[in-house]
Design a protein around this motif. Structure first.
Motif, PDB file in Angstrom:
ATOM      1  N   ASP A  27       0.828  -1.205   0.000  1.00 48.51           N
ATOM      2  CA  ASP A  27       0.000   0.000   0.000  1.00 48.51           C
ATOM      3  C   ASP A  27       0.868   1.263   0.000  1.00 48.51           C
ATOM      4  OD1 ASP A  27      -2.221  -1.586   0.012  1.00 48.51           O
ATOM      5  OD2 ASP A  27      -2.640  -1.356   2.168  1.00 48.51           O
ATOM      6  N   ASP A  30       2.737   1.515  -3.458  1.00 46.64           N
ATOM      7  CA  ASP A  30       1.791   1.794  -4.531  1.00 46.64           C
ATOM      8  C   ASP A  30       1.330   3.247  -4.472  1.00 46.64           C
ATOM      9  OD1 ASP A  30      -0.062   0.844  -6.714  1.00 46.64           O
ATOM     10  OD2 ASP A  30      -1.559   1.481  -5.242  1.00 46.64           O
ATOM     11  N   GLU A  31       1.053   3.728  -3.289  1.00 43.72           N
ATOM     12  CA  GLU A  31       0.619   5.122  -3.128  1.00 43.72           C
ATOM     13  C   GLU A  31       1.731   6.092  -3.515  1.00 43.72           C
ATOM     14  OE1 GLU A  31      -1.119   8.069   0.395  1.00 43.72           O
ATOM     15  OE2 GLU A  31      -0.981   5.904   0.710  1.00 43.72           O
TER      16      GLU A  31
END
Length: 313
Positions: A27, A30-31
């Protein structure tokens, strides 16, 4: 899985057998705009690394089956993956485990529990460093330089330019271990010697390969420059470097070694007057006016020592 845009995304491979760790890191990365690949064991990590060649690998040290240390060793032993920075993630903070991580080929390490902000900072730094190193290698490749990076502690070849790979294959054969071991033994002495270090000469059937220590990187890697010395090889370099004819390059080659016009004529089987004509042409192409100046320009291009003229029989 969507296709990876290698032009606009840096690729990170996360290797961890704990789903919670994978989710947290995935997460965060990816962010931050990274393309993220995952593997949950050593075997799949090796497969994905070889297939995708990520820009950096986050590697868990302790996993069932093949642990992270063995994964790192295999990645560093593979010419295709040895350049990829590896950041170990481990709860093992004892000195011997940290040493083991770096011995296995780690670029850096993070201690658990993992903090995403620290991971992002480390990844950004290592990706940038790797990119700059790759750009430098690309420049060397473009200019046809035969360069090798060797780790002085164990003699591991970290990377080679295409020309260096060709020379190592030519003088070391398909199994280059004997040649690499010889270079490593010489390097151990060269690093400890006051500058300039001596060169290593490897004799072959048609000439010799000369190995010189260019310097040390900030990471402690040794940058070696290789070049081949043989009549044919060096003449070819002169043709390509100065846009000479083959005959002009042959004349210049023997000028480098201090031969007179009469000597060169006897070696090449042509008249002294023809030698003079070739000298006039190559002087113009090199932008010089004397034999000494022409020899100096050519020796710099061939990376020969200044005393070369007195060595050739």
């Amino acid at each position: 899985m969507p296709a990876i845009d290698r032009m606009n995304e840096d690729v990170v491979l996360i290797v961890d057998d704990v789903p919670e760790n994978l989710s947290l890191l995935y997460d965060a990365l990816d962010e931050a705009g990274y393309a993220v690949l995952v593997a949950t064991n050593g075997e799949s990590a090796l497969q994905r690394a070889r297939q995708s060649l990520p820009d950096v690998i986050l590697l868990d040290a302790v996993m069932p089956g093949m642990d992270g240390f063995e994964v790192a060793r295999q990645l560093k032993a593979d010419a295709d993956t040895q350049r990829i920075p590896i950041i170990f993630m481990t709860g093992l903070t004892e000195t011997e485990h940290v040493v083991a991580a770096f011995a296995a080929g780690s670029t850096d390490y993070l201690t658990k529990p993992i903090r995403p902000s620290e991971v992002l900072a480390r990844i950004a730094a290592h990706v940038q460093s790797a990119r700059q190193t790759q750009q430098a290698r690309s420049v060397l490749d473009a200019y046809g330089q035969a360069c090798v990076s060797m780790r002085p502690t164990d003699g591991a070849l970290l990377w080679q330019t295409p020309l260096a790979r060709t020379l190592l294959l030519k003088y070391g054969g398909p199994d280059q271990q004997s040649l690499v071991s010889r270079i490593h033994a010489w390097l151990h002495i060269a690093v400890a010697s006051p500058p300039p270090p001596a060169t290593l000469e490897i004799m072959g059937e048609e000439g010799r390969m000369v190995c010189a220590l260019h310097g040390l990187t900030e990471e402690g890697e040794c940058l070696l420059v290789l070049h081949e010395e043989s009549d044919a090889a060096m003449t070819k370099v002169l043709v390509e470097a100065f846009r000479l004819t083959l005959r002009e390059a042959e004349v210049l080659y023997w000028v480098i070694y201090g031969k007179t016009n009469r000597d060169i004529g006897d070696i090449l089987g042509i008249s002294h007057r023809t030698i003079n004509k070739h000298l006039e042409n190559l002087f113009e192409k090199l932008g010089v006016e004397t034999r000494t100046a022409a020899a100096a320009v050519a020796m710099r291009r061939l990376q020969l020592p200044a005393q070369t003229e007195t060595k050739k029989p």
